[in-house]
Scaffold this motif. Structure first.
Motif, PDB file in Angstrom:
ATOM      1  N   LEU A 149       0.818  -1.216   0.000  1.00 21.78           N
ATOM      2  CA  LEU A 149       0.000   0.000   0.000  1.00 21.78           C
ATOM      3  C   LEU A 149       0.850   1.262   0.000  1.00 21.78           C
ATOM      4  CD1 LEU A 149      -2.820  -1.017   2.491  1.00 21.78           C
ATOM      5  CD2 LEU A 149      -3.025  -0.725   0.023  1.00 21.78           C
ATOM      6  N   CYS A 150       2.063   1.171   0.531  1.00 23.37           N
ATOM      7  CA  CYS A 150       2.995   2.312   0.565  1.00 23.37           C
ATOM      8  C   CYS A 150       3.903   2.305  -0.668  1.00 23.37           C
ATOM      9  CB  CYS A 150       3.836   2.264   1.836  1.00 23.37           C
ATOM     10  SG  CYS A 150       2.898   2.556   3.340  1.00 23.37           S
ATOM     11  N   ARG A 152       5.853   0.082  -1.799  1.00 18.07           N
ATOM     12  CA  ARG A 152       7.123  -0.559  -1.482  1.00 18.07           C
ATOM     13  C   ARG A 152       8.164   0.435  -0.953  1.00 18.07           C
ATOM     14  NH1 ARG A 152       6.773  -5.718  -3.310  1.00 18.07           N
ATOM     15  NH2 ARG A 152       9.002  -6.086  -3.529  1.00 18.07           N
ATOM     16  N   ASN A 153       7.694   1.450  -0.251  1.00 17.84           N
ATOM     17  CA  ASN A 153       8.557   2.451   0.374  1.00 17.84           C
ATOM     18  C   ASN A 153       8.797   2.023   1.813  1.00 17.84           C
ATOM     19  OD1 ASN A 153       9.337   4.761   1.955  1.00 17.84           O
ATOM     20  ND2 ASN A 153       8.708   6.073   0.242  1.00 17.84           N
ATOM     21  N   VAL A 154      10.036   1.635   2.131  1.00 20.55           N
ATOM     22  CA  VAL A 154      10.356   1.096   3.451  1.00 20.55           C
ATOM     23  C   VAL A 154      10.155   2.142   4.545  1.00 20.55           C
ATOM     24  CG1 VAL A 154      12.201   0.120   4.886  1.00 20.55           C
ATOM     25  CG2 VAL A 154      11.932  -0.638   2.531  1.00 20.55           C
ATOM     26  N   SER A 155      10.621   3.372   4.313  1.00 17.77           N
ATOM     27  CA  SER A 155      10.507   4.413   5.346  1.00 17.77           C
ATOM     28  C   SER A 155       9.048   4.719   5.675  1.00 17.77           C
ATOM     29  CB  SER A 155      11.216   5.696   4.896  1.00 17.77           C
ATOM     30  OG  SER A 155      12.594   5.449   4.743  1.00 17.77           O
ATOM     31  N   GLU A 156       8.206   4.849   4.646  1.00 16.27           N
ATOM     32  CA  GLU A 156       6.789   5.143   4.869  1.00 16.27           C
ATOM     33  C   GLU A 156       6.097   3.969   5.558  1.00 16.27           C
ATOM     34  OE1 GLU A 156       3.079   7.052   4.900  1.00 16.27           O
ATOM     35  OE2 GLU A 156       5.129   7.790   4.773  1.00 16.27           O
ATOM     36  N   THR A 157       6.435   2.745   5.151  1.00 17.53           N
ATOM     37  CA  THR A 157       5.851   1.555   5.774  1.00 17.53           C
ATOM     38  C   THR A 157       6.227   1.492   7.252  1.00 17.53           C
ATOM     39  OG1 THR A 157       6.002   0.371   3.678  1.00 17.53           O
ATOM     40  CG2 THR A 157       5.678  -0.965   5.649  1.00 17.53           C
ATOM     41  N   ALA A 158       7.495   1.735   7.563  1.00 20.08           N
ATOM     42  CA  ALA A 158       7.955   1.715   8.960  1.00 20.08           C
ATOM     43  C   ALA A 158       7.221   2.772   9.780  1.00 20.08           C
ATOM     44  CB  ALA A 158       9.463   1.944   9.017  1.00 20.08           C
ATOM     45  N   ARG A 159       7.030   3.948   9.203  1.00 16.91           N
ATOM     46  CA  ARG A 159       6.318   5.014   9.916  1.00 16.91           C
ATOM     47  C   ARG A 159       4.886   4.586  10.228  1.00 16.91           C
ATOM     48  NH1 ARG A 159       2.788   8.687   9.206  1.00 16.91           N
ATOM     49  NH2 ARG A 159       2.515   8.380   6.982  1.00 16.91           N
ATOM     50  N   ARG A 160       4.189   4.021   9.224  1.00 16.87           N
ATOM     51  CA  ARG A 160       2.797   3.613   9.428  1.00 16.87           C
ATOM     52  C   ARG A 160       2.655   2.461  10.416  1.00 16.87           C
ATOM     53  NH1 ARG A 160      -0.605   4.120   3.838  1.00 16.87           N
ATOM     54  NH2 ARG A 160       0.043   6.235   3.337  1.00 16.87           N
ATOM     55  N   LEU A 161       3.634   1.570  10.412  1.00 13.63           N
ATOM     56  CA  LEU A 161       3.583   0.426  11.325  1.00 13.63           C
ATOM     57  C   LEU A 161       4.171   0.755  12.694  1.00 13.63           C
ATOM     58  CD1 LEU A 161       4.631  -2.421   8.868  1.00 13.63           C
ATOM     59  CD2 LEU A 161       2.360  -2.015   9.825  1.00 13.63           C
TER      60      LEU A 161
END
Length: 178
Positions: A149-150, A152-161
């Protein structure tokens, strides 16, 4: 359109050997199979033949089979569509079913499972899994869904999780738990 008892089936998969084997098997089971390696070829075949069934690979060289689901459903609301993927995750399964697919199977899918999914009545519910996902697997699937959903952006995924980026990178680098 052929007068076979099962109808016309559009098969879209960019794996040539898998597509040829599945084409042969489905033809023997009574389907008039139209095989395509990509979206452009599939759209052309669908426009001229109006398939009653479709088996679509999720990831193709020229796009996603998911894009084709809505188009096929708009042309024939009664079409029975089964999605196949070698990269199974919960998010894409949900997206495929919401778009109008009747089932979502992991590759390499058994031809008998594909035919059961194509022939199942709309009210039929699948049997509960004999071996349900572990809690670790459910967590991994959730992380994969958010990651997709992000874009495949690791930084954005980490922020959301709400997790550290390096922790997320380690999780993404590992194979999925069973």
């Amino acid at each position: 359109m052929s007068d076979t008892k099962e109808g016309t089936l559009l098969l879209v998969d960019d794996d040539n050997s898998f597509r040829q084997r599945l084409d042969l098997t489905l033809s023997r089971r009574g389907y008039d199979v139209l095989a395509a390696a990509g979206l452009a070829e599939a759209r052309s075949l669908a426009a001229t033949s109006k398939p009653t069934h479709a088996v679509l690979d999720m990831r193709l060289e020229d796009g996603s089979g998911l894009d084709l689901v809505g188009e096929l459903r708009a042309a024939n609301p009664g079409i029975r569509i089964v999605m196949l993927t070698g990269y199974g995750n919960l998010a894409t399964a949900v997206a495929a079913v919401k778009a109008g697919a009747v089932d979502y199977l992991a590759k390499p899918a058994d031809p008998d499972d594909i035919i059961k999914a194509l022939d199942a009545n709309s009210g039929d519910k699948p049997a509960p899994p004999e071996d349900p996902m572990s809690a670790d697997r459910v967590r991994w699937e959730h992380i994969q869904r958010v990651y997709e959903l992000c874009d495949r952006n690791v930084s954005e995924t980490a922020r959301r999780l709400k997790m550290h980026r390096r922790t997320l990178q380690r999780i993404l680098a590992k194979r999925s738990p069973q």
